[in-house]
Design a protein around this motif. Structure first.
Motif, mmCIF file in Angstrom:
data_model
loop_
_atom_site.group_PDB
_atom_site.id
_atom_site.type_symbol
_atom_site.label_atom_id
_atom_site.label_comp_id
_atom_site.label_asym_id
_atom_site.label_seq_id
_atom_site.Cartn_x
_atom_site.Cartn_y
_atom_site.Cartn_z
ATOM 1 N N VAL A 16 0.827 -1.206 0.000
ATOM 2 C CA VAL A 16 0.000 0.000 0.000
ATOM 3 C C VAL A 16 0.860 1.254 0.000
ATOM 4 O O VAL A 16 0.645 2.178 -0.801
ATOM 5 N N CYS A 17 1.866 1.324 0.876
ATOM 6 C CA CYS A 17 2.705 2.524 0.965
ATOM 7 C C CYS A 17 3.562 2.697 -0.290
ATOM 8 O O CYS A 17 3.747 3.820 -0.763
ATOM 9 N N THR A 18 4.074 1.593 -0.829
ATOM 10 C CA THR A 18 4.861 1.684 -2.059
ATOM 11 C C THR A 18 3.992 2.227 -3.188
ATOM 12 O O THR A 18 4.400 3.123 -3.923
ATOM 13 N N ALA A 19 2.783 1.718 -3.328
ATOM 14 C CA ALA A 19 1.889 2.200 -4.387
ATOM 15 C C ALA A 19 1.519 3.663 -4.172
ATOM 16 O O ALA A 19 1.553 4.469 -5.100
ATOM 17 N N ALA A 20 1.180 4.032 -2.948
ATOM 18 C CA ALA A 20 0.698 5.391 -2.662
ATOM 19 C C ALA A 20 1.789 6.448 -2.770
ATOM 20 O O ALA A 20 1.504 7.594 -3.117
ATOM 21 N N HIS A 21 3.024 6.094 -2.475
ATOM 22 C CA HIS A 21 4.112 7.077 -2.443
ATOM 23 C C HIS A 21 4.791 7.281 -3.795
ATOM 24 O O HIS A 21 5.755 8.016 -3.889
ATOM 25 N N ASN A 22 4.309 6.642 -4.837
ATOM 26 C CA ASN A 22 4.846 6.842 -6.174
ATOM 27 C C ASN A 22 3.772 7.500 -7.029
ATOM 28 O O ASN A 22 2.720 7.876 -6.532
ATOM 29 N N GLU A 23 4.041 7.678 -8.316
ATOM 30 C CA GLU A 23 3.131 8.425 -9.193
ATOM 31 C C GLU A 23 1.771 7.725 -9.327
ATOM 32 O O GLU A 23 1.702 6.576 -9.737
ATOM 33 N N VAL A 24 0.726 8.468 -8.951
ATOM 34 C CA VAL A 24 -0.653 8.013 -9.085
ATOM 35 C C VAL A 24 -1.409 9.132 -9.797
ATOM 36 O O VAL A 24 -1.246 10.298 -9.444
ATOM 37 N N PRO A 25 -2.227 8.822 -10.806
ATOM 38 C CA PRO A 25 -2.946 9.876 -11.522
ATOM 39 C C PRO A 25 -3.784 10.759 -10.590
ATOM 40 O O PRO A 25 -4.324 10.286 -9.597
ATOM 41 N N GLY A 26 -3.856 12.029 -10.941
ATOM 42 C CA GLY A 26 -4.713 12.956 -10.204
ATOM 43 C C GLY A 26 -3.986 13.861 -9.237
ATOM 44 O O GLY A 26 -4.617 14.634 -8.527
ATOM 45 N N SER A 27 -2.669 13.759 -9.160
ATOM 46 C CA SER A 27 -1.894 14.606 -8.245
ATOM 47 C C SER A 27 -2.472 14.596 -6.829
ATOM 48 O O SER A 27 -2.649 15.625 -6.193
ATOM 49 N N VAL A 28 -2.787 13.419 -6.359
ATOM 50 C CA VAL A 28 -3.370 13.246 -5.033
ATOM 51 C C VAL A 28 -2.254 12.980 -4.027
ATOM 52 O O VAL A 28 -1.299 12.270 -4.327
ATOM 53 N N SER A 29 -2.371 13.548 -2.844
ATOM 54 C CA SER A 29 -1.397 13.296 -1.777
ATOM 55 C C SER A 29 -1.400 11.813 -1.440
ATOM 56 O O SER A 29 -2.446 11.151 -1.485
ATOM 57 N N TRP A 30 -0.245 11.289 -1.054
ATOM 58 C CA TRP A 30 -0.152 9.872 -0.701
ATOM 59 C C TRP A 30 -1.121 9.511 0.417
ATOM 60 O O TRP A 30 -1.601 8.394 0.504
ATOM 61 N N ARG A 31 -1.437 10.477 1.276
ATOM 62 C CA ARG A 31 -2.359 10.223 2.388
ATOM 63 C C ARG A 31 -3.775 9.910 1.893
ATOM 64 O O ARG A 31 -4.555 9.258 2.582
ATOM 65 N N ASP A 32 -4.114 10.427 0.705
ATOM 66 C CA ASP A 32 -5.463 10.277 0.173
ATOM 67 C C ASP A 32 -5.595 9.176 -0.874
ATOM 68 O O ASP A 32 -6.699 8.921 -1.353
ATOM 69 N N VAL A 33 -4.493 8.535 -1.222
ATOM 70 C CA VAL A 33 -4.547 7.452 -2.214
ATOM 71 C C VAL A 33 -5.182 6.219 -1.566
ATOM 72 O O VAL A 33 -4.789 5.803 -0.475
ATOM 73 N N LYS A 34 -6.178 5.662 -2.237
ATOM 74 C CA LYS A 34 -6.862 4.450 -1.771
ATOM 75 C C LYS A 34 -6.341 3.266 -2.578
ATOM 76 O O LYS A 34 -6.337 3.296 -3.804
ATOM 77 N N VAL A 35 -5.897 2.233 -1.872
ATOM 78 C CA VAL A 35 -5.339 1.052 -2.524
ATOM 79 C C VAL A 35 -6.235 -0.146 -2.220
ATOM 80 O O VAL A 35 -6.626 -0.359 -1.075
ATOM 81 N N THR A 36 -6.541 -0.905 -3.259
ATOM 82 C CA THR A 36 -7.316 -2.134 -3.104
ATOM 83 C C THR A 36 -6.407 -3.307 -3.425
ATOM 84 O O THR A 36 -5.792 -3.355 -4.488
#
Length: 167
Positions: A131-151
């Motif tokens: 989860v942290c690896t996915a959230a702390h790298n490039e995710v579409p939408g310029s969303v803060s890593w704190r707000d990235v939801k991982v399934t």
């Protein structure tokens, strides 16, 4: 008279601090590992487990932006020699079948990771590594890593809307 005396005392305080001038003294090697100001600081941010049960960030240099999909693939390779020397290890099962059955998809503020295993069997550190690896790298939408939801899904199980609880 008082002004002259006050100016003389002030001048004496400013110039008479007792520190003598010295030449430059060279000692040791120059600092390394610091990026040049203005230089792009691309890197993959991977999270590995530590003995305490927490996860810890490890950055690896990259030649451009690193997406969540590429970062998760790097995570599945496990820690490199330098990371192992720092006491980092992986709780995520690492085997050849993991990469073959892996699918990572991203959309605005969301990452879905499909694993070829029952995700309910992952330990908490293993889940946080992914989860942290996915959230702390490039995710579409310029969303803060704190707000990235991982399934996380796999083995007929699904763990939706996980967030990284480790900075």
């Amino acid at each position: 008279m008082r002004r002259v005396l006050a100016c003389t005392l002030l001048l004496g305080l400013l110039t008479g601090c007792g520190i003598e001038r010295t030449e430059v003294i060279e000692f040791g090697q120059p600092a390394t590992g610091v990026k040049k100001p203005g230089a792009p600081g691309w890197g993959a941010r991977l999270y590995f487990a530590v003995v305490s049960g927490a996860v810890m960030l490890s950055s690896r240099p990259a030649d451009g932006p690193v997406g969540a999909d590429r970062a998760v693939l790097l995570l599945l390779e496990g820690p490199n020699d330098a990371e192992r020397a720092r006491g980092l290890f992986s709780e995520v099962p690492i085997n050849s079948g993991m990469k073959k059955g892996l699918s990572v998809t991203t959309e605005r503020g969301r990452v879905s990771i499909q694993l070829p295993m029952d995700v309910a069997r992952l330990t908490h550190p293993a889940r946080m590594q992914l989860v942290c690896t996915a959230a702390h790298n490039e995710v579409p939408g310029s969303v803060s890593w704190r707000d990235v939801k991982v399934t996380l899904s796999g083995g007929g199980k699904k763990q939706p809307d996980l967030t990284c609880d480790r900075a």
